[in-house]
Design an enzyme around this catalytic site. Structure first.
Site, PDB file in Angstrom:
ATOM      1  N   ARG A 140       0.813  -1.221   0.000  1.00  0.00           N
ATOM      2  CA  ARG A 140       0.000   0.000   0.000  1.00  0.00           C
ATOM      3  C   ARG A 140       0.845   1.268   0.000  1.00  0.00           C
ATOM      4  NH1 ARG A 140      -3.002  -1.027   4.872  1.00  0.00           N
ATOM      5  NH2 ARG A 140      -3.437   1.183   4.845  1.00  0.00           N
ATOM      6  N   ASN A 141       2.168   1.134  -0.002  1.00  0.00           N
ATOM      7  CA  ASN A 141       3.025   2.308  -0.109  1.00  0.00           C
ATOM      8  C   ASN A 141       2.901   2.828  -1.543  1.00  0.00           C
ATOM      9  OD1 ASN A 141       5.477   3.989  -0.510  1.00  0.00           O
ATOM     10  ND2 ASN A 141       5.964   3.280   1.554  1.00  0.00           N
ATOM     11  N   VAL A 142       2.706   4.127  -1.702  1.00  0.00           N
ATOM     12  CA  VAL A 142       2.471   4.682  -3.035  1.00  0.00           C
ATOM     13  C   VAL A 142       3.758   5.120  -3.744  1.00  0.00           C
ATOM     14  CG1 VAL A 142       0.116   5.391  -2.480  1.00  0.00           C
ATOM     15  CG2 VAL A 142       1.996   7.024  -2.202  1.00  0.00           C
TER      16      VAL A 142
END
Length: 182
Positions: free
Chosen positions: A41-43
């Site tokens: 979920r790290n962008v």
């Protein structure tokens, strides 16, 4: 070794680097995979893929290559620390990486972008004299972590694009980066 002692990775950098993006200390998922920004979920990677126009699901080494082709280096402010879990707020007994030594070895770097509040605070605590270097811009960018929900993905992308454009538009191996979308 203490099971809670965590160590950062070596820097991803070369002689063409113009920008240094600094995290605080890799999270548990990144440490497991031995990859920067590996949490699903790290962008960071989707954002960089969109800005620099590469496939987000490319193999890790290729993604690093795209960054380097555009003059972007990665590292962490903290070399080693004790931390339970992945939250930056739990970092204790932090030992810094040699950021000053890195900048001496790679003098073309004109911008440091700190990925979030923790990396900015650690950089300021360990290396306060960096702010006196007139040819170096240091900025706190929004964290790409899923824990940093106060910024939208679009706001994060805009902040990173504006910073990158100031430092790498004329320095990339593959030519001008006027295509960076912001």
């Amino acid at each position: 070794m203490d099971e809670y002692v965590k160590e950062s990775f070596p820097p991803v950098i070369d002689e063409n680097s113009r920008v240094l993006l600094l995290g605080s200390l890799p999270g548990d998922r990144s440490l497991e995979k031995h990859e920067y920004y590996a949490h699903g979920r790290n962008v960071f990677w989707p954002m960089m893929a969109k800005l620099l126009r590469f496939e987000c699901d490319a193999p890790y080494e290729e993604r690093l290559g795209y960054l380097q082709d555009h003059g972007i280096a990665l590292w962490d402010v903290v070399a080693r620390a004790s931390r339970v879990g992945s939250m930056d707020s739990r970092i204790k007994q932090a030992v810094p990486n040699d950021i000053e030594g890195l900048l001496t070895k790679y003098p073309l770097i004109t911008g440091i972008g700190c990925n979030g509040t923790a990396s900015y605070r650690f950089l300021k605590r360990f290396f306060p004299t960096l702010w006196t270097i007139e040819t170096l811009e240091i900025v706190q960018l929004p964290s790409t972590s899923p824990a940093a929900a106060m910024w939208t993905k679009e706001q994060k992308k805009t902040q990173y694009a504006e910073f990158l454009k100031r430092h790498i538009s004329l320095s990339a191996k593959k030519g001008c980066l006027n295509h960076i979308e912001g």
